[in-house]
Design a protein around this motif. Structure first.
Motif, PDB file in Angstrom:
ATOM      1  N   SER A 167       0.817  -1.225   0.000  1.00 58.46           N
ATOM      2  CA  SER A 167       0.000   0.000   0.000  1.00 58.46           C
ATOM      3  C   SER A 167       0.846   1.269   0.000  1.00 58.46           C
ATOM      4  O   SER A 167       0.332   2.360   0.254  1.00 58.46           O
ATOM      5  N   GLY A 168       2.146   1.132  -0.282  1.00 55.74           N
ATOM      6  CA  GLY A 168       2.963   2.305  -0.538  1.00 55.74           C
ATOM      7  C   GLY A 168       3.771   2.827   0.616  1.00 55.74           C
ATOM      8  O   GLY A 168       4.155   4.009   0.627  1.00 55.74           O
ATOM      9  N   VAL A 169       4.081   1.986   1.614  1.00 53.60           N
ATOM     10  CA  VAL A 169       4.926   2.388   2.735  1.00 53.60           C
ATOM     11  C   VAL A 169       6.327   1.835   2.500  1.00 53.60           C
ATOM     12  O   VAL A 169       6.490   0.689   2.055  1.00 53.60           O
ATOM     13  N   ASN A 170       7.342   2.628   2.830  1.00 54.58           N
ATOM     14  CA  ASN A 170       8.707   2.157   2.574  1.00 54.58           C
ATOM     15  C   ASN A 170       9.114   1.070   3.569  1.00 54.58           C
ATOM     16  O   ASN A 170       8.464   0.888   4.601  1.00 54.58           O
ATOM     17  N   TRP A 211      -6.051  -8.157  -1.009  1.00 55.73           N
ATOM     18  CA  TRP A 211      -6.751  -7.049  -1.649  1.00 55.73           C
ATOM     19  C   TRP A 211      -5.795  -5.935  -2.039  1.00 55.73           C
ATOM     20  O   TRP A 211      -5.901  -5.370  -3.148  1.00 55.73           O
ATOM     21  N   LYS A 212      -4.858  -5.594  -1.180  1.00 52.99           N
ATOM     22  CA  LYS A 212      -3.913  -4.520  -1.491  1.00 52.99           C
ATOM     23  C   LYS A 212      -2.994  -4.915  -2.650  1.00 52.99           C
ATOM     24  O   LYS A 212      -2.627  -4.070  -3.472  1.00 52.99           O
ATOM     25  N   LYS A 213      -2.652  -6.176  -2.718  1.00 52.99           N
ATOM     26  CA  LYS A 213      -1.849  -6.643  -3.852  1.00 52.99           C
ATOM     27  C   LYS A 213      -2.671  -6.598  -5.139  1.00 52.99           C
ATOM     28  O   LYS A 213      -2.168  -6.241  -6.211  1.00 52.99           O
ATOM     29  N   PHE A 214      -3.951  -6.938  -5.010  1.00 51.73           N
ATOM     30  CA  PHE A 214      -4.851  -6.897  -6.166  1.00 51.73           C
ATOM     31  C   PHE A 214      -4.966  -5.477  -6.722  1.00 51.73           C
ATOM     32  O   PHE A 214      -5.014  -5.273  -7.944  1.00 51.73           O
ATOM     33  N   GLU A 215      -5.005  -4.477  -5.829  1.00 53.32           N
ATOM     34  CA  GLU A 215      -5.165  -3.094  -6.278  1.00 53.32           C
ATOM     35  C   GLU A 215      -4.020  -2.629  -7.162  1.00 53.32           C
ATOM     36  O   GLU A 215      -4.185  -1.702  -7.962  1.00 53.32           O
ATOM     37  N   ASN A 216      -2.850  -3.271  -7.039  1.00 53.09           N
ATOM     38  CA  ASN A 216      -1.675  -2.853  -7.812  1.00 53.09           C
ATOM     39  C   ASN A 216      -1.533  -3.598  -9.131  1.00 53.09           C
ATOM     40  O   ASN A 216      -0.609  -3.307  -9.903  1.00 53.09           O
ATOM     41  N   GLN A 217      -2.417  -4.553  -9.387  1.00 53.48           N
ATOM     42  CA  GLN A 217      -2.287  -5.388 -10.588  1.00 53.48           C
ATOM     43  C   GLN A 217      -2.968  -4.734 -11.787  1.00 53.48           C
ATOM     44  O   GLN A 217      -3.968  -4.020 -11.651  1.00 53.48           O
ATOM     45  N   VAL A 218      -2.429  -5.027 -12.958  1.00 52.21           N
ATOM     46  CA  VAL A 218      -3.054  -4.572 -14.196  1.00 52.21           C
ATOM     47  C   VAL A 218      -4.336  -5.367 -14.407  1.00 52.21           C
ATOM     48  O   VAL A 218      -4.325  -6.598 -14.346  1.00 52.21           O
ATOM     49  N   PRO A 219      -5.462  -4.686 -14.602  1.00 55.20           N
ATOM     50  CA  PRO A 219      -6.750  -5.392 -14.697  1.00 55.20           C
ATOM     51  C   PRO A 219      -6.754  -6.507 -15.734  1.00 55.20           C
ATOM     52  O   PRO A 219      -6.236  -6.345 -16.847  1.00 55.20           O
ATOM     53  N   PHE A 220      -7.333  -7.634 -15.317  1.00 62.36           N
ATOM     54  CA  PHE A 220      -7.564  -8.817 -16.142  1.00 62.36           C
ATOM     55  C   PHE A 220      -6.280  -9.528 -16.564  1.00 62.36           C
ATOM     56  O   PHE A 220      -6.313 -10.392 -17.441  1.00 62.36           O
ATOM     57  N   TYR A 225      -6.130 -11.697 -11.561  1.00 58.87           N
ATOM     58  CA  TYR A 225      -7.018 -12.799 -11.185  1.00 58.87           C
ATOM     59  C   TYR A 225      -6.454 -13.591 -10.009  1.00 58.87           C
ATOM     60  O   TYR A 225      -7.195 -14.005  -9.107  1.00 58.87           O
ATOM     61  N   LYS A 226      -5.149 -13.791 -10.012  1.00 62.44           N
ATOM     62  CA  LYS A 226      -4.519 -14.540  -8.923  1.00 62.44           C
ATOM     63  C   LYS A 226      -4.734 -13.840  -7.581  1.00 62.44           C
ATOM     64  O   LYS A 226      -5.109 -14.476  -6.582  1.00 62.44           O
ATOM     65  N   SER A 227      -4.531 -12.531  -7.551  1.00 60.04           N
ATOM     66  CA  SER A 227      -4.716 -11.777  -6.308  1.00 60.04           C
ATOM     67  C   SER A 227      -6.183 -11.750  -5.896  1.00 60.04           C
ATOM     68  O   SER A 227      -6.511 -11.810  -4.702  1.00 60.04           O
ATOM     69  N   LEU A 228      -7.079 -11.676  -6.883  1.00 61.02           N
ATOM     70  CA  LEU A 228      -8.505 -11.653  -6.584  1.00 61.02           C
ATOM     71  C   LEU A 228      -8.951 -12.982  -5.968  1.00 61.02           C
ATOM     72  O   LEU A 228      -9.691 -13.007  -4.976  1.00 61.02           O
ATOM     73  N   VAL A 229      -8.482 -14.091  -6.542  1.00 64.54           N
ATOM     74  CA  VAL A 229      -8.824 -15.412  -6.011  1.00 64.54           C
ATOM     75  C   VAL A 229      -8.218 -15.599  -4.619  1.00 64.54           C
ATOM     76  O   VAL A 229      -8.871 -16.135  -3.710  1.00 64.54           O
ATOM     77  N   THR A 230      -6.987 -15.157  -4.438  1.00 64.30           N
ATOM     78  CA  THR A 230      -6.342 -15.257  -3.121  1.00 64.30           C
ATOM     79  C   THR A 230      -7.147 -14.501  -2.058  1.00 64.30           C
ATOM     80  O   THR A 230      -7.344 -14.991  -0.948  1.00 64.30           O
ATOM     81  N   PHE A 247     -17.621  -8.819   8.307  1.00 64.66           N
ATOM     82  CA  PHE A 247     -17.256  -7.402   8.283  1.00 64.66           C
ATOM     83  C   PHE A 247     -16.114  -7.165   7.284  1.00 64.66           C
ATOM     84  O   PHE A 247     -16.070  -6.131   6.619  1.00 64.66           O
ATOM     85  N   THR A 248     -15.192  -8.128   7.200  1.00 67.43           N
ATOM     86  CA  THR A 248     -14.092  -8.004   6.243  1.00 67.43           C
ATOM     87  C   THR A 248     -14.608  -8.114   4.818  1.00 67.43           C
ATOM     88  O   THR A 248     -14.147  -7.393   3.918  1.00 67.43           O
ATOM     89  N   ILE A 249     -15.561  -9.031   4.596  1.00 65.18           N
ATOM     90  CA  ILE A 249     -16.185  -9.129   3.278  1.00 65.18           C
ATOM     91  C   ILE A 249     -16.887  -7.818   2.936  1.00 65.18           C
ATOM     92  O   ILE A 249     -16.818  -7.337   1.799  1.00 65.18           O
ATOM     93  N   ALA A 250     -17.548  -7.224   3.923  1.00 69.80           N
ATOM     94  CA  ALA A 250     -18.224  -5.946   3.708  1.00 69.80           C
ATOM     95  C   ALA A 250     -17.213  -4.861   3.351  1.00 69.80           C
ATOM     96  O   ALA A 250     -17.479  -4.008   2.478  1.00 69.80           O
ATOM     97  N   TRP A 251     -16.048  -4.883   4.014  1.00 66.58           N
ATOM     98  CA  TRP A 251     -15.000  -3.890   3.719  1.00 66.58           C
ATOM     99  C   TRP A 251     -14.557  -3.991   2.268  1.00 66.58           C
ATOM    100  O   TRP A 251     -14.484  -2.982   1.551  1.00 66.58           O
ATOM    101  N   VAL A 252     -14.272  -5.205   1.828  1.00 67.63           N
ATOM    102  CA  VAL A 252     -13.859  -5.398   0.433  1.00 67.63           C
ATOM    103  C   VAL A 252     -14.985  -4.983  -0.511  1.00 67.63           C
ATOM    104  O   VAL A 252     -14.747  -4.358  -1.555  1.00 67.63           O
ATOM    105  N   GLY A 253     -16.228  -5.303  -0.144  1.00 66.99           N
ATOM    106  CA  GLY A 253     -17.360  -4.931  -0.984  1.00 66.99           C
ATOM    107  C   GLY A 253     -17.517  -3.436  -1.125  1.00 66.99           C
ATOM    108  O   GLY A 253     -17.755  -2.921  -2.237  1.00 66.99           O
ATOM    109  N   VAL A 254     -17.378  -2.700  -0.027  1.00 70.14           N
ATOM    110  CA  VAL A 254     -17.495  -1.241  -0.087  1.00 70.14           C
ATOM    111  C   VAL A 254     -16.367  -0.652  -0.925  1.00 70.14           C
ATOM    112  O   VAL A 254     -16.585   0.282  -1.730  1.00 70.14           O
ATOM    113  N   LEU A 255     -15.155  -1.185  -0.789  1.00 73.07           N
ATOM    114  CA  LEU A 255     -14.033  -0.688  -1.592  1.00 73.07           C
ATOM    115  C   LEU A 255     -14.235  -1.010  -3.070  1.00 73.07           C
ATOM    116  O   LEU A 255     -13.817  -0.228  -3.937  1.00 73.07           O
TER     117      LEU A 255
END
Length: 852
Positions: A167-170, A211-220, A225-230, A247-255
């Motif tokens: 998520s961008g922390v050194n 989820w954070k790894k998924f956000e950095n991936q090039v779509p499709f 897909y690997k990060s999404l399945v994970t 609640f965690t599922i809800a967090w991912v859903g809202v994002l």
């Protein structure tokens, strides 16, 4: 120029490989449209490279592994007795090994993992985990079983580091923040014992990282897909361990919704791709968790194949599928006048319509009518015609609309109602039900009841006209008043032996007036007309739905006050902990690291205020900052504080018992947000000044040192090691930190004189020891046992009341008294028919485990 450019590029590459100079961020990209600027949402491949491991970073991870191993895996053999909710989860592992069915308010995955670890370690289920403080015996691999949550606790630390990096922390700030998690006292405590919290935290942390790894991936792409399945798998594992995973599922859903909003605003993304995003994310992030959840329950039902103490909460049809059950079989289906039957109430699971030779102390003072959960001759009733005539040698079937009377076999009195208030319920629409009559009395009109079959709950067509055992669901309407035979969860007091009240009601929930016939014998029925019926074998879906109905009901019933409960308003300020164990002048007390805890709460409060002012400034026409440090801080911190909110706020709308450990998932999100505050503090706020950056980094290191001092000072409450009374008393800034300093000796030297054997508790210690033992148990509210005349049924609403869900739902245990003891103590001795003596022990008083 070319050599100069190459030299500059080489220098830049060298700096990027230096863990002290890693820049994991890229500038956000905006493009101009015809009307407005829009943000490009597709991540650049550059970001994957910038957030991958750099040279020497592996040493930071290794250091985290070593430190976390030392803190979480050391002294696991101490204490060598049962701690806190090990009573429940160790007990559940035992029941899985013995295949004995139990009832719990949590999904089964984490408990099954403990059972697997125990089985691998050689545990045969002989040790009962009966009470807090029970010493482990030889052959119980409790250290091996504790190593499992400890290792998962170490894994959570590594996932924290990897999540911050994604998520961008050194690396340095990620390392320091992960160290704060390592020495967070509450997280250390929950990872050292056989509890659900450590597996849950690990799976939630894995979900966040995925989820954070998924956000950095090039779509499709494959990585996308690997990060999404994970992420979907991790969400499923969290949800299958505890409902908090929702609640965690809800967090991912809202994002997902949040990101789809920006995708719609990104004019470079066409509508077809937006729909592809929607369906891919929805299918994987909801489908995979649901599949894992269902599989965990399928395995759960398959393993728990034998009758156990949890069967008391389930329907007879459910219990009929368990080995060794005592549910009646080969029942005569045809019911008619002259049938001797047992009537079972459906929706409360209170048991059978029952009477006994004891009388109400108020009202009519006639013979009591109750619901009783066990097989007993006092459950038997004879169906008579309302006019008292049974035609000899003629079978008259019981049909819809027929007026009948029910005569109690043992006492000879009839089921009766009249215009008297019930003995306990005070509602005007409820009237007393009793057993009335005497020898030679032919009965009166208040003994008359009309059978009304309930068509929508009666599945077989012929059972909708003729009353059939097992198959027909019906109501009994009192002919004189029009009230219906009714029962709810209300229990009678001591004079009613804690059994469930039965009344006649004109209102109330309709479902609570539904009954069916479980056993049936009729001497007038010709053999050639006799049909045998048994409970149907339930499908997986039927078991799944029924178990969840019971789980929800029990969880909702955890409403009584518990000594160690706390309010959500107290959690962010760490105003109170939980006593886990107290013995041998030592104590284990769940308490967070106040330095980290308060800094996290301050970070959240500060960001909320900052966010409000930023939005107001934007509405006033000031542009939002596009600086990469600020942009990433805003985006990532918002997502983590959203996670904190979704894992914290729902507890405000719960009426059940709540405890400090419920806050730990929210705290984890807060620590991730704290890491981003450190990042922006040491980089952006320090500007380009190397001196200011060093100063800001020094402040962060000092903060880490103070947090470490807190951990060290309060570590005796984590490990149950010797502590000095004077030091303990000085360590209490709040009276609400209620660990008992009287437990500890005056100086360390005195501990060498303490015998290895369990000493008899002193007067000062006894209250604390007792509280610790009662923490995970909730005893039903029953009359004193020596005054019981009849075994009370398990109270399914109140049983879970006093739990410490492990503190979630605490867990409720209702101990099973021995039949021999009951027979000595009870005036009325219930007859348990056709049950071998060794089985009576379980059937007299069911035992139910419930955990929070």
């Amino acid at each position: 120029m070319a050599p100069t450019k190459l030299k500059a590029a080489a220098l830049k590459s060298k700096q990027q490989d230096d863990i002290f100079n890693v820049d994991p961020l890229i500038n956000p990209v905006f493009k101009k449209g015809e009307i407005r600027e829009y943000l490009i949402t597709n991540p650049s491949e550059i970001i994957l490279k910038k957030r991958s491991f750099v040279k020497n970073e592996l040493f930071l991870v290794i250091a985290l592994v070593i430190i976390s191993f030392f803190i979480r895996l050391s002294k696991l053999s101490n204490p060598d007795s049962v701690v806190f909710d090990e009573v429940h989860f160790g007990g559940f592992a035992r029941k899985y090994i013995l295949q004995s069915f139990f009832m719990d308010v949590h999904p089964p995955l984490a408990k099954m993992l403990y059972a697997l670890i125990g089985k691998i370690g050689g545990f045969n289920g002989g040790f009962e985990f009966k009470s807090i403080g029970d010493s482990f015996v030889e052959g119980v691999p409790y250290i091996f079983m504790r190593q499992f949550p400890a290792l998962l606790g170490c894994g959570t630390v590594i996932l924290c580091y990897l999540t911050l990096r994604q998520s961008g922390v050194n690396p340095i700030i990620s390392f320091i923040t992960s160290l704060l998690l390592i020495i967070e006292n509450a997280n250390v405590t929950i990872s050292r014992y056989i509890l659900l919290d450590s597996p849950l935290m690990f799976f939630i942390a894995a979900s966040i990282y995925g989820w954070k790894k998924f956000e950095n991936q090039v779509p499709f792409s494959f990585g996308w897909y690997k990060s999404l399945v994970t992420t979907g798998i991790a969400l499923g594992l969290a949800f299958s361990s505890k409902w908090v995973g929702l609640f965690t599922i809800a967090w991912v859903g809202v994002l997902c919704i949040y990101q789809l909003w920006f995708l719609i605003g990104d004019l470079s993304v066409n509508g077809k791709k937006i729909w592809a995003h929607f369906f891919a994310r929805g299918t994987i992030l909801l489908g995979i968790p649901l599949i894992i959840y269902l599989i965990s329950f399928a395995i759960h039902f398959n393993i728990l194949s034998k009758e156990g103490d949890g069967g008391a909460f389930m329907s007879s049809a459910f219990r009929a599928g368990l080995e060794g059950n005592k549910i009646p079989t080969d029942i005569t289906s045809e019911v008619g006048l002259g049938s001797v039957i047992t009537l079972r109430h459906i929706d409360t699971q209170g048991g059978y319509l029952h009477s006994h030779d004891h009388f109400y102390p108020t009202g009519s003072k006639q013979q009591q009518i109750t619901l009783y959960p066990h097989l007993d001759s006092n459950n038997k009733w004879l169906i008579e015609p309302y006019n008292g005539t049974i035609y000899n040698d003629t079978f008259v079937p019981l049909i819809n609309g027929m007026k009948i009377r029910l005569k109690h076999i043992n006492s000879g009195r009839r089921l009766h109602s009249h215009d008297e208030k019930p003995p306990v319920s005070e509602r005007d629409w409820q009237k007393e039900c009793s057993c009335y009559g005497y020898e030679g009395f032919a009965g009166d009109a208040n003994d008359d009841w009309i059978v009304e079959i309930v068509p929508y709950r009666t599945k077989k067509s012929n059972a909708k006209v003729f009353v059939k055992a097992i198959d027909t669901i019906f109501r009994l309407r009192h002919a004189m008043t029009g009230n219906y035979l009714f029962s709810s969860e209300v229990k009678l007091p001591e004079w009613g032996f804690g059994q469930q009240e039965v009344t006649a009601a004109s209102q109330g929930k309709r479902l609570l007036t539904h009954w069916y016939i479980e056993t049936n014998e009729n001497e007038y029925l010709p053999i050639e007309q006799k049909t045998i019926v048994n409970y149907p074998k339930l499908s997986f879906w039927s078991k799944f739905i029924e178990s969840h109905q019971k789980m929800w009901k029990i969880n909702s019933g955890l409403t009584d006050h518990h000594h160690w409960q706390s309010n959500p308003t107290e959690w962010p300020l760490l105003l109170r902990g939980i006593n886990y164990w107290s013995k041998d002048h030592r104590q284990i007390y769940l308490l967070g690291n106040a330095v980290t805890w308060w800094a996290t709460s301050l970070t959240i409060a500060t960001f909320v205020i900052y966010g409000v002012f930023t939005v107001l400034k934007w509405h006033l026409g000031q542009p939002l900052s596009t600086n990469k440090e600020v942009f990433n801080f805003n985006q990532q911190t918002f997502s983590y504080i959203l996670g904190w909110f979704l894992h914290y706020f729902p507890f405000y709308i719960m009426s059940r018992q709540l405890f400090l450990h419920h806050y730990l998932p929210a705290l984890y999100f807060g620590i991730l947000a704290l890491g981003h505050l450190f990042q922006v503090f040491t980089n952006y706020l320090a500007g380009g000044s190397r001196f200011l950056r060093q100063i800001s980094m020094s402040i962060v290191v000092i903060f880490l040192a103070i947090s470490t001092l807190f951990y060290v000072n309060y570590s005796p409450l984590i490990y149950g090691t010797p502590w000095v009374k004077s030091t303990c008393e000085l360590s209490k800034p709040f009276k609400s930190w209620d660990y008992d300093c009287n437990n500890f000796l005056r100086n360390i030297g005195e501990y060498s004189n303490v015998s290895d054997e369990i000493p008899k508790a002193s007067a000062a210690e006894e209250p604390q020891l007792e509280e610790a033992k009662q923490t995970p148990k909730a005893e039903p509210k029953l009359a004193k046992e020596e005054k019981h005349i009849e075994s009370p049924p398990v109270d399914q609403e109140e049983a879970p009341v006093q739990v410490v869900e492990q503190l979630a739902p605490p867990e409720v245990k209702v101990e099973t008294p021995k039949v021999e003891e009951q027979q000595k103590q009870h005036i009325e001795k219930p007859v348990l028919e056709d049950i071998p003596s060794e089985e009576k022990k379980e059937d007299v008083e069911p035992k139910v485990d419930v955990i929070m």
